[in-house]
Design an enzyme around this catalytic site. Structure first.
Site, mmCIF file in Angstrom:
data_model
loop_
_atom_site.group_PDB
_atom_site.id
_atom_site.type_symbol
_atom_site.label_atom_id
_atom_site.label_comp_id
_atom_site.label_asym_id
_atom_site.label_seq_id
_atom_site.Cartn_x
_atom_site.Cartn_y
_atom_site.Cartn_z
ATOM 1 C CG HIS A 130 -1.924 1.001 1.376
ATOM 2 N ND1 HIS A 130 -1.646 2.315 1.700
ATOM 3 C CD2 HIS A 130 -3.278 0.930 1.250
ATOM 4 C CE1 HIS A 130 -2.772 3.002 1.762
ATOM 5 N NE2 HIS A 130 -3.777 2.185 1.479
ATOM 6 C CG ASP A 188 0.344 -2.590 6.162
ATOM 7 O OD1 ASP A 188 -0.605 -2.675 6.972
ATOM 8 O OD2 ASP A 188 0.260 -1.975 5.080
ATOM 9 C CE LYS A 219 -7.873 -0.249 6.412
ATOM 10 N NZ LYS A 219 -8.397 0.056 5.072
#
Length: 494
Positions: A212, A289, A315
């Site tokens: 990302h 991550d 999330k």
């Protein structure tokens, strides 16, 4: 859409969905429960209004998880007990779970909302919403530096949330956990406070093609400031990291490696145990991550020997604006303060400042106290369902979605690694991703259409954007069917 009570097509075999049939369920129940110990009511519930309130788990809620288990390469899970009437997550019906999420009853474009944008953000259960209300109505105060009752309540709630995160991640102590706004801020903190002070011109940082932008740009910033060099591990045709190529990138000048656990654009589950171990063979610390993995797969960071791990609360069914960094104690102690202000200091004069130890050293100013408490409530909720149960159920949905979408003429899945979680990224010939997204929205279906802040990996596959349905444990097989019907309808208009 069909009623939530009948998520399977008429005459369908549950095994087509990766679920046991009624005979297998009966055998499972008979083996597990005796006449003197009937099965829990939740396992037999078949109504959406059944009472269900996840409770706070004891400290040993990770019991049964081996400290040596390799979580990076998921092992096959045994079949989960399911009924032909309603799918289950563990022993809880998805209908009961959906009743905990008020927004799932929303109407969009005159249609029932189908939320398939979970990789962007998850929805919040009533338990999290009510915990926030409770905090503001009964506990609201700044933390730590006061002697009054509300300060004590607020501090207790805030630090209890930190402890819940530590237990959830399988790490030694709550002082390994630093509160941040989310994954992006967490990566920037590690980059600026730990990695940057150790870099010299020509030093190297290793990333992967799957990252990302939040796990690319911070490293570019500190590389530009120090003269360090970024090196990127490639992926194969399915979207999985090539371990041999990753290994070859390490040299005597390598200072750090950072990589995703689950790709937000493709859903690839990377082999983080191997990625960490390879880096450690070269004496290189790592950052994982975990934004896309934390809600989908069991974690034990101690067993993985992770150095740093970052994730965002939104999330994993928690509030926005809150997340956490896990760091090994010796690495947090070695890191420099990143931001200065109140809360992170032990003593201040105009000549010098003494800092608190971690985690306070990295938490300047008033933190996001209420949302940290809300994140703790979200982890309670997920822990009660059980991440192994969640992973099992979502894997079945992912396989079913893959089968249904690949039947559609002109549709190409982007990212087909053997190990995947949650994401069904695709393009449809003759239609832009924006057009597909708008068509689905008119059907009440929410997906993400765009580059997903992951342009390098999409360009590796020759596309600038994809349509990205993404799954969570409150999604139903019938929602997969609604998605496939709507995409098929648009494909037929070419």
């Amino acid at each position: 859409m069909t009623s939530p009570r009948t998520p399977f097509a008429v005459g369908a075999n549950p095994r087509d969905y990766g679920l046991p049939d009624e005979r297998e369920l009966a055998a499972w129940l008979a083996a597990r429960y005796s006449a003197a110990t009937p099965p829990p009511q939740a396992a037999l519930a078949n109504t959406a209004d059944a009472v269900y309130r996840p409770a706070v788990l004891p400290r040993n809620h990770l019991r049964g998880v081996s400290s040596t288990q390799d979580f990076a390469t998921p092992t096959p899970l045994p079949p989960a007990p399911q009924t032909t009437a309603l799918p289950l997550v563990g022993a809880v019906s998805v209908a009961q779970i959906r009743a905990d999420f008020p927004i799932l009853a929303e109407q969009v474009e005159g249609k029932p909302l189908v939320w398939l944008d979970n990789a962007a953000t998850t929805q919040r259960p009533r338990q999290v919403i009510e915990r926030l209300v409770q905090y503001y109505e009964h506990e609201n105060s700044n933390v730590h530096r006061a002697a009054h009752t509300l300060a004590a309540r607020s501090t207790d709630a805030y630090e209890a949330a930190r402890e819940k995160i530590a237990r959830f991640l399988g790490v030694p102590a709550k002082d390994n956990i630093v509160f941040v706004r989310g994954t992006t801020e967490g990566i920037n903190l590690v980059a600026q406070a730990f990695v940057k002070p150790r870099l010299q011109p020509g030093d190297e940082i290793i990333l992967t093609q799957l990252e990302h932008h939040a796990n690319i740009v911070p490293w570019q910033l500190i590389s530009a400031a120090t003269g360090a060099v970024l090196k990127v591990a490639p992926v194969d045709a399915s979207g999985q990291i090539l371990l041999a190529e990753y290994t070859r990138l390490f040299t005597k000048n390598t200072r750090f490696a950072a990589f995703t656990h689950v790709s937000n654009a493709l859903g690839t589950i990377t082999p983080i145990a191997e990625l960490i171990a390879i880096a450690h063979r070269f004496g290189v610390p790592t950052l994982v991550d975990g934004a896309q993995s934390v809600a989908h797969t069991p974690l034990n960071l101690t067993a993985l020997d992770a150095d740093f791990f970052v994730f965002s609360g939104h999330k994993i069914f928690g509030p926005t604006g809150i997340g956490a960094v896990y760091g090994k104690k010796e690495l947090l102690d070695a890191a420099e303060p990143w931001q200065g202000g109140g809360n992170m200091i032990a003593d201040v004069t105009f000549a010098r400042t003494l800092y608190h130890d971690a985690p306070a050293k990295f938490e300047a100013g008033t933190g996001n106290i209420a949302d940290a408490v809300g994140l703790g409530a979200a982890l309670d909720y997920v822990s009660q369902l059980g991440l192994a149960n969640i992973a099992r159920y979502e894997h079945g949905l992912l396989e079913y979605g893959t089968r249904e979408l690949t039947k559609i003429p002109g549709l190409t899945l982007i990212g087909t690694a053997r190990e995947k979680a949650s994401v069904l990224s695709f393009v449809l010939a003759g239609h832009s991703t924006e057009e597909v997204g708008q068509h689905l929205s008119r059907a009440g279906i929410a997906v993400r259409a765009g580059h997903h802040c992951a342009q390098p990996i999409l360009r590796h596959f020759g596309v600038e954007a994809t349509v990205r349905p993404s799954l969570a444990f409150y999604n139903l097989p019938e929602e997969i069917e609604a998605l496939a019907r709507a995409v098929r309808e648009l494909a037929g208009k070419r």
